[in-house]
Design a protein around this motif. Structure first.
Motif, short mmCIF file in Angstrom:
data_model
loop_
_atom_site.label_atom_id
_atom_site.label_comp_id
_atom_site.label_asym_id
_atom_site.label_seq_id
_atom_site.Cartn_x
_atom_site.Cartn_y
_atom_site.Cartn_z
N ILE A 169 -5.10 42.24 4.94
CA ILE A 169 -6.21 42.43 4.01
C ILE A 169 -7.05 43.63 4.43
CG2 ILE A 169 -8.42 41.42 3.26
CD1 ILE A 169 -6.93 38.70 3.15
N VAL A 170 -7.32 43.74 5.72
CA VAL A 170 -8.11 44.89 6.22
C VAL A 170 -7.38 46.20 5.91
CG1 VAL A 170 -8.97 46.04 8.30
CG2 VAL A 170 -9.33 43.58 7.98
N LYS A 171 -6.06 46.22 6.11
CA LYS A 171 -5.29 47.43 5.80
C LYS A 171 -5.41 47.77 4.32
CE LYS A 171 -1.81 46.86 9.41
NZ LYS A 171 -0.40 46.53 9.68
N GLN A 172 -5.32 46.75 3.47
CA GLN A 172 -5.42 47.00 2.02
C GLN A 172 -6.82 47.50 1.65
OE1 GLN A 172 -4.16 43.09 0.65
NE2 GLN A 172 -2.26 43.97 -0.15
N LEU A 173 -7.84 46.92 2.27
CA LEU A 173 -9.20 47.36 1.97
C LEU A 173 -9.47 48.78 2.45
CD1 LEU A 173 -11.21 44.09 2.70
CD2 LEU A 173 -10.87 45.17 0.48
N ASP A 174 -8.76 49.22 3.49
CA ASP A 174 -8.90 50.59 3.97
C ASP A 174 -8.24 51.60 3.03
OD1 ASP A 174 -10.41 49.98 6.19
OD2 ASP A 174 -8.71 49.90 7.56
N ASN A 175 -7.39 51.11 2.15
CA ASN A 175 -6.67 51.97 1.21
C ASN A 175 -7.64 52.39 0.09
OD1 ASN A 175 -4.99 53.14 -0.67
ND2 ASN A 175 -3.42 51.58 -0.51
N ASP A 176 -7.77 53.67 -0.10
CA ASP A 176 -8.70 54.20 -1.10
C ASP A 176 -8.27 53.91 -2.54
OD1 ASP A 176 -10.35 55.23 0.86
OD2 ASP A 176 -9.41 57.21 0.83
N THR A 177 -7.04 53.50 -2.75
CA THR A 177 -6.56 53.30 -4.11
C THR A 177 -6.80 51.88 -4.64
OG1 THR A 177 -4.34 52.70 -3.37
CG2 THR A 177 -4.75 55.04 -3.81
N VAL A 178 -7.39 51.03 -3.83
CA VAL A 178 -7.67 49.65 -4.26
C VAL A 178 -8.90 49.67 -5.17
CG1 VAL A 178 -8.26 47.33 -3.48
CG2 VAL A 178 -6.69 48.71 -2.14
N SER A 179 -8.77 49.00 -6.32
CA SER A 179 -9.89 48.97 -7.27
C SER A 179 -11.01 48.07 -6.75
CB SER A 179 -9.41 48.44 -8.62
OG SER A 179 -9.10 47.05 -8.52
N LEU A 180 -12.16 48.18 -7.37
CA LEU A 180 -13.31 47.37 -6.99
C LEU A 180 -12.99 45.89 -7.15
CD1 LEU A 180 -16.24 47.08 -6.12
CD2 LEU A 180 -16.90 47.36 -8.53
#
Length: 74
Positions: free
Chosen positions: A18-29
């Motif tokens: 989850i932390v890795k995904q949240l660090d990804n700039d392409t994840v929507s709000l």
């Protein structure tokens, strides 16, 4: 996600993902909020698991101390 049936290690791995995904700039709000909420749920479950393990260890230490005191000759 069934945190009550997952192992501590599985929950921690999922938190790392989850932390890795949240660090990804392409994840929507919206995705970020859902991931954050899931992460908080996992975090609380991990904390509960750790507290339970700590209580078990403390109890074992107390029992060992009691056994040692009982076996000492006076």
């Amino acid at each position: 996600m069934t945190t009550d049936k997952q192992s501590f290690e599985t929950m921690m791995h999922e938190l790392e993902e989850i932390v890795k995904q949240l660090d990804n700039d392409t994840v929507s709000l919206e995705e970020s909020l859902a991931l954050y909420q899931k992460g908080m749920t996992l975090s609380k479950a991990c904390e509960t698991t750790l507290k339970e393990a700590e209580q078990k260890v403390s109890k074992l230490i107390e029992e060992e101390a009691d056994d040692s005191n009982e076996s000492k000759p006076e």
